[in-house]
Motif scaffolding. Structure first.
Motif, PDB file in Angstrom:
ATOM      1  N   ARG A 119      -7.881 -26.818  96.393  1.00 16.20           N
ATOM      2  CA  ARG A 119      -8.085 -28.178  95.908  1.00 16.20           C
ATOM      3  C   ARG A 119      -7.112 -28.520  94.790  1.00 16.20           C
ATOM      4  O   ARG A 119      -7.116 -29.644  94.274  1.00 16.20           O
ATOM      5  N   VAL A 120      -6.309 -27.548  94.373  1.00 12.13           N
ATOM      6  CA  VAL A 120      -5.323 -27.766  93.307  1.00 12.13           C
ATOM      7  C   VAL A 120      -3.931 -27.652  93.912  1.00 12.13           C
ATOM      8  O   VAL A 120      -3.550 -26.573  94.386  1.00 12.13           O
ATOM      9  N   PHE A 155       1.289 -25.980  84.351  1.00 10.00           N
ATOM     10  CA  PHE A 155       1.811 -26.555  85.596  1.00 10.00           C
ATOM     11  C   PHE A 155       0.800 -27.484  86.257  1.00 10.00           C
ATOM     12  O   PHE A 155       0.843 -27.701  87.459  1.00 10.00           O
ATOM     13  N   SER A 156      -0.113 -28.048  85.469  1.00  7.67           N
ATOM     14  CA  SER A 156      -1.146 -28.921  86.016  1.00  7.67           C
ATOM     15  C   SER A 156      -0.516 -30.105  86.748  1.00  7.67           C
ATOM     16  O   SER A 156       0.449 -30.718  86.272  1.00  7.67           O
ATOM     17  N   SER A 157      -1.081 -30.429  87.897  1.00  6.57           N
ATOM     18  CA  SER A 157      -0.599 -31.565  88.681  1.00  6.57           C
ATOM     19  C   SER A 157      -1.173 -32.886  88.189  1.00  6.57           C
ATOM     20  O   SER A 157      -0.871 -33.942  88.751  1.00  6.57           O
ATOM     21  N   PHE A 158      -2.000 -32.839  87.136  1.00  5.53           N
ATOM     22  CA  PHE A 158      -2.633 -34.043  86.612  1.00  5.53           C
ATOM     23  C   PHE A 158      -1.937 -34.578  85.366  1.00  5.53           C
ATOM     24  O   PHE A 158      -2.516 -35.387  84.634  1.00  5.53           O
ATOM     25  N   GLY A 159      -0.727 -34.115  85.108  1.00  2.00           N
ATOM     26  CA  GLY A 159       0.042 -34.652  84.007  1.00  2.00           C
ATOM     27  C   GLY A 159       0.095 -33.750  82.791  1.00  2.00           C
ATOM     28  O   GLY A 159      -0.706 -32.819  82.652  1.00  2.00           O
ATOM     29  N   PRO A 160       1.060 -34.010  81.878  1.00  4.74           N
ATOM     30  CA  PRO A 160       1.246 -33.145  80.705  1.00  4.74           C
ATOM     31  C   PRO A 160       0.065 -33.154  79.738  1.00  4.74           C
ATOM     32  O   PRO A 160      -0.226 -32.143  79.097  1.00  4.74           O
ATOM     33  N   PRO A 181      -4.183 -38.918  86.729  1.00  7.88           N
ATOM     34  CA  PRO A 181      -3.888 -38.215  85.472  1.00  7.88           C
ATOM     35  C   PRO A 181      -4.666 -38.760  84.283  1.00  7.88           C
ATOM     36  O   PRO A 181      -5.139 -37.990  83.435  1.00  7.88           O
ATOM     37  N   ALA A 182      -4.819 -40.095  84.207  1.00  8.87           N
ATOM     38  CA  ALA A 182      -5.542 -40.681  83.077  1.00  8.87           C
ATOM     39  C   ALA A 182      -7.007 -40.274  83.089  1.00  8.87           C
ATOM     40  O   ALA A 182      -7.577 -39.894  82.048  1.00  8.87           O
ATOM     41  N   SER A 187      -8.337 -37.645  84.584  1.00  6.59           N
ATOM     42  CA  SER A 187      -8.450 -36.205  84.358  1.00  6.59           C
ATOM     43  C   SER A 187      -8.315 -35.874  82.877  1.00  6.59           C
ATOM     44  O   SER A 187      -9.052 -35.028  82.344  1.00  6.59           O
ATOM     45  N   THR A 188      -7.397 -36.559  82.204  1.00  7.64           N
ATOM     46  CA  THR A 188      -7.227 -36.338  80.766  1.00  7.64           C
ATOM     47  C   THR A 188      -8.449 -36.786  79.989  1.00  7.64           C
ATOM     48  O   THR A 188      -8.922 -36.081  79.083  1.00  7.64           O
ATOM     49  N   LEU A 189      -8.999 -37.942  80.344  1.00  2.00           N
ATOM     50  CA  LEU A 189     -10.188 -38.433  79.648  1.00  2.00           C
ATOM     51  C   LEU A 189     -11.379 -37.515  79.880  1.00  2.00           C
ATOM     52  O   LEU A 189     -12.114 -37.187  78.935  1.00  2.00           O
ATOM     53  N   ALA A 190     -11.592 -37.081  81.125  1.00  3.95           N
ATOM     54  CA  ALA A 190     -12.709 -36.187  81.423  1.00  3.95           C
ATOM     55  C   ALA A 190     -12.565 -34.864  80.676  1.00  3.95           C
ATOM     56  O   ALA A 190     -13.543 -34.342  80.123  1.00  3.95           O
ATOM     57  N   GLY A 191     -11.349 -34.311  80.636  1.00  2.66           N
ATOM     58  CA  GLY A 191     -11.129 -33.061  79.913  1.00  2.66           C
ATOM     59  C   GLY A 191     -11.360 -33.208  78.425  1.00  2.66           C
ATOM     60  O   GLY A 191     -11.939 -32.322  77.778  1.00  2.66           O
TER      61      GLY A 191
END
Length: 207
Positions: free
Chosen positions: A28-29, A97-102, A174-175, A177-181
């Protein structure tokens, strides 16, 4: 304990099976270009992480700690050396190396470092018989072990909240994923510190 155990079981039942086949096509990644070993590190991270999550649930179970201290110590060693430390180290390898952005990649690196550091600090404290410090660090280690799970809970909320602002899916993922993290890490750090700072109520007789 029961609701938490059920939540963890549901999370593992959904997340782990695709990686037990060792088939990269079921991952899934997405694998980053130029990093052929990414899938191997990802599978190792997930398998060690599974041991860690199951182990830490047993570690925070009050009944097990009180009635079976030897089991608590043995499960603790498994959690530290066969779960948390290797899983966090694998996460440090693949997180950049995340595919969801830096931004998401940076959050994953910070989370892995916090998990690794708190686990090692907790292990050192118990080896030095600093029981109060051991408890504090292992509460923080437990919090970071739950980070991936809670971020998955927050992810749908982040997608719903940011959806109107990001009409393009390539920008929304990406946005969100960043907010959830970010929400997951802050929630766990704040809750763990509140748990450590709270003052337990005295029994009625003592009051």
């Amino acid at each position: 304990m029961a609701p938490l155990a059920l939540l963890v079981a549901a999370f593992l039942a959904y997340s782990v099976p695709p990686y037990l086949t060792f088939d990269p096509a079921l991952s899934r990644v997405p694998a980053p270009p130029g990093f052929a070993a990414h899938y191997g590190f990802l599978v190792a991270h997930i398998l060690f992480g599974t041991i860690a999550i199951v182990g830490v649930i047993l570690q925070i179970w009050p009944w097990l700690r009180r009635t079976h201290p030897v089991v608590h110590r043995r499960v603790g060693r498994v959690y530290v050396f066969a779960g948390a430390i290797p899983s966090a180290l694998m996460a440090l390898v693949i997180a950049p190396f995340s595919s969801f952005g830096p931004a998401a990649a940076g959050l994953n690196v910070v989370a892995a470092l916090l998990w690794l550091g708190s686990t090692i600090a907790g292990w050192r404290a118990i080896r030095q018989r600093r029981y109060a410090d051991h408890r504090k660090w292992m509460v923080r280690s437990f919090a970071m072990a739950m980070n991936t799970l809670l971020s998955r809970v927050y992810a749908p909320l982040a997608f719903l909240g940011l959806g109107p602002s990001y009409p393009k899916l390539g920008e929304l993922i990406p946005a969100a994923s960043t907010l959830a993290g970010t929400m997951s890490m802050l929630t766990l750090l704040l809750l763990s510190q509140w748990w450590l700072d709270r003052k337990p109520k005295k029994p009625a007789i003592a009051r």
